[in-house]
Design a protein around this motif. Structure first.
Motif, PDB file in Angstrom:
ATOM      1  N   PHE A  62     -68.345   7.106  47.242  1.00 15.65           N
ATOM      2  CA  PHE A  62     -67.523   8.029  46.455  1.00 15.65           C
ATOM      3  C   PHE A  62     -68.171   9.411  46.375  1.00 15.65           C
ATOM      4  O   PHE A  62     -67.471  10.431  46.400  1.00 15.65           O
ATOM      5  CB  PHE A  62     -67.293   7.483  45.051  1.00 15.65           C
ATOM      6  N   LEU A  63     -69.496   9.455  46.297  1.00 15.09           N
ATOM      7  CA  LEU A  63     -70.192  10.734  46.245  1.00 15.09           C
ATOM      8  C   LEU A  63     -69.994  11.516  47.549  1.00 15.09           C
ATOM      9  O   LEU A  63     -69.820  12.743  47.528  1.00 15.09           O
ATOM     10  CB  LEU A  63     -71.684  10.509  45.986  1.00 15.09           C
ATOM     11  N   SER A  64     -69.986  10.811  48.674  1.00 14.61           N
ATOM     12  CA  SER A  64     -69.728  11.455  49.969  1.00 14.61           C
ATOM     13  C   SER A  64     -68.305  11.999  50.018  1.00 14.61           C
ATOM     14  O   SER A  64     -68.058  13.093  50.554  1.00 14.61           O
ATOM     15  CB  SER A  64     -69.948  10.471  51.116  1.00 14.61           C
ATOM     16  N   ASN A  65     -67.352  11.242  49.470  1.00 15.37           N
ATOM     17  CA  ASN A  65     -65.971  11.719  49.388  1.00 15.37           C
ATOM     18  C   ASN A  65     -65.886  12.979  48.537  1.00 15.37           C
ATOM     19  O   ASN A  65     -65.166  13.928  48.885  1.00 15.37           O
ATOM     20  CB  ASN A  65     -65.068  10.632  48.802  1.00 15.37           C
ATOM     21  N   LEU A  66     -66.625  12.998  47.426  1.00 16.76           N
ATOM     22  CA  LEU A  66     -66.633  14.165  46.539  1.00 16.76           C
ATOM     23  C   LEU A  66     -67.218  15.380  47.262  1.00 16.76           C
ATOM     24  O   LEU A  66     -66.684  16.495  47.143  1.00 16.76           O
ATOM     25  CB  LEU A  66     -67.438  13.859  45.276  1.00 16.76           C
ATOM     26  N   SER A  67     -68.292  15.169  48.021  1.00 21.26           N
ATOM     27  CA  SER A  67     -68.917  16.268  48.753  1.00 21.26           C
ATOM     28  C   SER A  67     -67.979  16.812  49.832  1.00 21.26           C
ATOM     29  O   SER A  67     -67.849  18.034  50.004  1.00 21.26           O
ATOM     30  CB  SER A  67     -70.227  15.801  49.395  1.00 21.26           C
ATOM     31  N   PHE A  68     -67.325  15.909  50.561  1.00 22.63           N
ATOM     32  CA  PHE A  68     -66.369  16.339  51.588  1.00 22.63           C
ATOM     33  C   PHE A  68     -65.207  17.100  50.945  1.00 22.63           C
ATOM     34  O   PHE A  68     -64.745  18.118  51.469  1.00 22.63           O
ATOM     35  CB  PHE A  68     -65.848  15.125  52.356  1.00 22.63           C
ATOM     36  N   LEU A  69     -64.753  16.601  49.805  1.00 21.38           N
ATOM     37  CA  LEU A  69     -63.657  17.244  49.089  1.00 21.38           C
ATOM     38  C   LEU A  69     -64.050  18.652  48.644  1.00 21.38           C
ATOM     39  O   LEU A  69     -63.262  19.598  48.763  1.00 21.38           O
ATOM     40  CB  LEU A  69     -63.278  16.380  47.888  1.00 21.38           C
ATOM     41  N   ASP A  70     -65.286  18.810  48.140  1.00 21.91           N
ATOM     42  CA  ASP A  70     -65.752  20.126  47.694  1.00 21.91           C
ATOM     43  C   ASP A  70     -65.862  21.104  48.855  1.00 21.91           C
ATOM     44  O   ASP A  70     -65.593  22.306  48.694  1.00 21.91           O
ATOM     45  CB  ASP A  70     -67.099  19.998  46.976  1.00 21.91           C
ATOM     46  N   ILE A  71     -66.274  20.615  50.017  1.00 22.57           N
ATOM     47  CA  ILE A  71     -66.337  21.477  51.202  1.00 22.57           C
ATOM     48  C   ILE A  71     -64.937  21.974  51.562  1.00 22.57           C
ATOM     49  O   ILE A  71     -64.726  23.162  51.823  1.00 22.57           O
ATOM     50  CB  ILE A  71     -66.971  20.722  52.396  1.00 22.57           C
ATOM     51  N   ILE A 113     -58.749  12.649  40.284  1.00 22.09           N
ATOM     52  CA  ILE A 113     -58.606  11.193  40.444  1.00 22.09           C
ATOM     53  C   ILE A 113     -59.920  10.576  40.905  1.00 22.09           C
ATOM     54  O   ILE A 113     -60.338   9.516  40.419  1.00 22.09           O
ATOM     55  CB  ILE A 113     -57.475  10.865  41.440  1.00 22.09           C
ATOM     56  N   LEU A 114     -60.597  11.245  41.847  1.00 22.38           N
ATOM     57  CA  LEU A 114     -61.855  10.723  42.383  1.00 22.38           C
ATOM     58  C   LEU A 114     -62.921  10.612  41.297  1.00 22.38           C
ATOM     59  O   LEU A 114     -63.643   9.607  41.218  1.00 22.38           O
ATOM     60  CB  LEU A 114     -62.341  11.625  43.514  1.00 22.38           C
ATOM     61  N   LEU A 115     -63.040  11.625  40.452  1.00 17.11           N
ATOM     62  CA  LEU A 115     -64.025  11.588  39.362  1.00 17.11           C
ATOM     63  C   LEU A 115     -63.724  10.446  38.395  1.00 17.11           C
ATOM     64  O   LEU A 115     -64.640   9.835  37.837  1.00 17.11           O
ATOM     65  CB  LEU A 115     -64.039  12.919  38.625  1.00 17.11           C
ATOM     66  N   THR A 116     -62.438  10.134  38.225  1.00 17.34           N
ATOM     67  CA  THR A 116     -62.040   9.011  37.365  1.00 17.34           C
ATOM     68  C   THR A 116     -62.441   7.684  37.993  1.00 17.34           C
ATOM     69  O   THR A 116     -62.976   6.792  37.312  1.00 17.34           O
ATOM     70  CB  THR A 116     -60.519   9.034  37.133  1.00 17.34           C
ATOM     71  N   VAL A 117     -62.223   7.548  39.290  1.00 14.44           N
ATOM     72  CA  VAL A 117     -62.591   6.321  40.005  1.00 14.44           C
ATOM     73  C   VAL A 117     -64.113   6.143  40.013  1.00 14.44           C
ATOM     74  O   VAL A 117     -64.613   5.017  39.903  1.00 14.44           O
ATOM     75  CB  VAL A 117     -62.031   6.342  41.441  1.00 14.44           C
ATOM     76  N   MET A 118     -64.843   7.237  40.124  1.00 17.72           N
ATOM     77  CA  MET A 118     -66.308   7.164  40.081  1.00 17.72           C
ATOM     78  C   MET A 118     -66.787   6.646  38.732  1.00 17.72           C
ATOM     79  O   MET A 118     -67.775   5.901  38.651  1.00 17.72           O
ATOM     80  CB  MET A 118     -66.910   8.534  40.389  1.00 17.72           C
ATOM     81  N   ALA A 119     -66.097   7.023  37.662  1.00 14.28           N
ATOM     82  CA  ALA A 119     -66.434   6.511  36.333  1.00 14.28           C
ATOM     83  C   ALA A 119     -66.140   5.009  36.259  1.00 14.28           C
ATOM     84  O   ALA A 119     -66.909   4.243  35.667  1.00 14.28           O
ATOM     85  CB  ALA A 119     -65.650   7.263  35.259  1.00 14.28           C
ATOM     86  N   TYR A 120     -65.021   4.599  36.869  1.00 10.88           N
ATOM     87  CA  TYR A 120     -64.681   3.176  36.896  1.00 10.88           C
ATOM     88  C   TYR A 120     -65.730   2.387  37.675  1.00 10.88           C
ATOM     89  O   TYR A 120     -66.114   1.276  37.273  1.00 10.88           O
ATOM     90  CB  TYR A 120     -63.304   2.982  37.535  1.00 10.88           C
ATOM     91  N   ASP A 121     -66.221   2.960  38.772  1.00 12.54           N
ATOM     92  CA  ASP A 121     -67.278   2.313  39.561  1.00 12.54           C
ATOM     93  C   ASP A 121     -68.520   2.082  38.711  1.00 12.54           C
ATOM     94  O   ASP A 121     -69.131   1.010  38.756  1.00 12.54           O
ATOM     95  CB  ASP A 121     -67.616   3.186  40.771  1.00 12.54           C
ATOM     96  N   PHE A 140     -61.911  -2.855  49.972  1.00 15.64           N
ATOM     97  CA  PHE A 140     -61.252  -2.292  48.792  1.00 15.64           C
ATOM     98  C   PHE A 140     -61.611  -0.822  48.622  1.00 15.64           C
ATOM     99  O   PHE A 140     -60.766  -0.012  48.221  1.00 15.64           O
ATOM    100  CB  PHE A 140     -61.661  -3.082  47.548  1.00 15.64           C
ATOM    101  N   LEU A 141     -62.860  -0.459  48.936  1.00 17.87           N
ATOM    102  CA  LEU A 141     -63.293   0.934  48.824  1.00 17.87           C
ATOM    103  C   LEU A 141     -62.479   1.835  49.745  1.00 17.87           C
ATOM    104  O   LEU A 141     -62.067   2.931  49.350  1.00 17.87           O
ATOM    105  CB  LEU A 141     -64.785   1.056  49.162  1.00 17.87           C
ATOM    106  N   LYS A 142     -62.266   1.389  50.974  1.00 20.17           N
ATOM    107  CA  LYS A 142     -61.481   2.184  51.929  1.00 20.17           C
ATOM    108  C   LYS A 142     -60.033   2.325  51.459  1.00 20.17           C
ATOM    109  O   LYS A 142     -59.438   3.404  51.557  1.00 20.17           O
ATOM    110  CB  LYS A 142     -61.530   1.533  53.312  1.00 20.17           C
ATOM    111  N   GLN A 143     -59.475   1.230  50.947  1.00 21.62           N
ATOM    112  CA  GLN A 143     -58.105   1.276  50.430  1.00 21.62           C
ATOM    113  C   GLN A 143     -58.021   2.214  49.229  1.00 21.62           C
ATOM    114  O   GLN A 143     -57.059   2.986  49.092  1.00 21.62           O
ATOM    115  CB  GLN A 143     -57.645  -0.131  50.031  1.00 21.62           C
ATOM    116  N   LEU A 144     -59.029   2.157  48.382  1.00 19.16           N
ATOM    117  CA  LEU A 144     -59.075   3.006  47.195  1.00 19.16           C
ATOM    118  C   LEU A 144     -59.174   4.483  47.584  1.00 19.16           C
ATOM    119  O   LEU A 144     -58.530   5.343  46.972  1.00 19.16           O
ATOM    120  CB  LEU A 144     -60.269   2.613  46.318  1.00 19.16           C
ATOM    121  N   ALA A 145     -59.965   4.765  48.605  1.00 16.30           N
ATOM    122  CA  ALA A 145     -60.109   6.146  49.079  1.00 16.30           C
ATOM    123  C   ALA A 145     -58.770   6.696  49.579  1.00 16.30           C
ATOM    124  O   ALA A 145     -58.412   7.844  49.296  1.00 16.30           O
ATOM    125  CB  ALA A 145     -61.155   6.217  50.186  1.00 16.30           C
ATOM    126  N   VAL A 146     -58.019   5.864  50.298  1.00 16.29           N
ATOM    127  CA  VAL A 146     -56.700   6.275  50.803  1.00 16.29           C
ATOM    128  C   VAL A 146     -55.764   6.570  49.628  1.00 16.29           C
ATOM    129  O   VAL A 146     -55.057   7.590  49.624  1.00 16.29           O
ATOM    130  CB  VAL A 146     -56.092   5.191  51.713  1.00 16.29           C
TER     131      VAL A 146
END
Length: 314
Positions: A62-71, A113-121, A140-146
């Protein structure tokens, strides 16, 4: 009364801080530095998380997704902003404005949404540790990312369509440094109650409800953590969760101030600086917060640098 332009305009003028040229020159330098740091910091997190097998966990996924999103988020805004700050040309094309509005809204909503899922994790990891690997399995992680990325771009599509269907004033001067829904709605030459209501509903869905879920998750985490007998374990958990909470506070705090507060002449000027904060400063601080406060990330980065030095000596 402003004239209405029913035809498609050639483009828009992004006023930004054009009334303060000295401030613009200073911002040009500062924002360019922040953008470089954002690219370097977030790219480092993505590479380290990918290269070190020890970091192949849900949290770093999820942190990698957040970094990619910020870029992506900063790249959709800052190059255009730097171009406008560097000279007298403050324009953006009509198509460019449409694309920027949708992409910025989509990426911003996805981050909520991603920050919310990270809290759930973190909630599952701390409050239900025995079920963690079962719940947060790779598939499940891949499905959640989609789901995160798709759901982040659905609502903004409706908002973008409604915004650009509004008849606009002939001057096409946008009070901001990027194409944002509130700024574009303000230059409409018709009653915008319906569009503003839709924006308020979207703001509640993406900006108000997620922090409520995050606070509820951390309420459960705090209760579980305080029951622990080991003070060292408690501090370790608080340290891990503290990084995420800092990012949440920085991001949602400024977003709420921009999209939720009542609009007047003072808050409009204030909103420009707040928008600069969540579009420029926060994406730069995110990797610093996660790396400086994270022993695993610092350890992985150190090991990768050491192995790279060793390979050069061989």
């Amino acid at each position: 009364m402003e004239k209405t332009n029913k035809s498609i305009p050639m483009g828009f003028i992004l006023l930004g801080f054009s009334d303060q040229p000295q401030l613009e020159m200073a911002l040009l330098f500062v924002i360019a530095i922040f953008y470089i740091l954002t690219l370097m910091g977030n790219t480092t997190i993505i590479l380290v998380s990918y290269l070190d097998p020890k970091l192949h966990t849900p949290m770093y996924f999820f942190l990698s997704n957040l970094s990619f999103l910020d870029i992506c988020f900063t790249t959709s805004i800052i190059p255009q902003m730097l171009w406008n700050l560097s000279g007298t040309d403050k324009t953006i094309t009509y198509i460019g404005c449409i694309v920027q509005l949708y992409v910025v809204l989509g990426l911003g909503s996805t981050e909520c949404i991603l920050l919310t899922v990270m809290a759930y994790d973190r909630y599952v990891a701390i409050c239900r540790p025995l079920h963690y690997t079962i719940i947060m399995h790779p598939r499940f992680l891949k499905q959640l990312a989609v789901v995160i990325w798709v759901s982040g771009f659905v609502g903004p599509l409706i908002q973008s369509i409604l915004t650009f269907q509004l008849p606009l004033c002939t001057h096409h001067r946008v009070e901001g440094f990027m194409c944002e829904a509130p700024a574009l709605i303000r230059i409409a030459a018709v009653d915008t109650t319906f569009v503003e209501t839709e924006l308020s509903i979207a703001s509640i869905l993406y900006v108000v409800i997620p922090p409520a879920f995050i606070l509820a998750s951390y309420g459960c985490i705090a209760r579980t953590t305080l029951r622990m007998k080991s003070s060292e374990g408690r501090w370790k958990l608080f340290g891990t969760c503290g990084s995420h909470l800092m990012v949440v506070a920085l991001y949602f705090g400024t977003i709420i101030a921009v999209y939720i507060q009542p609009k007047n002449e003072y808050t409009l000027k204030q909103s420009k600086f707040l928008a600069l904060f969540y579009t420029v400063v926060t994406p730069t601080l995110n990797p610093m917060i996660y790396t400086l406060r994270n022993k695993d990330m610092k350890g992985s980065l150190r090991r990768l640098l050491d192995s790279n030095k060793s390979s050069r000596h061989i």
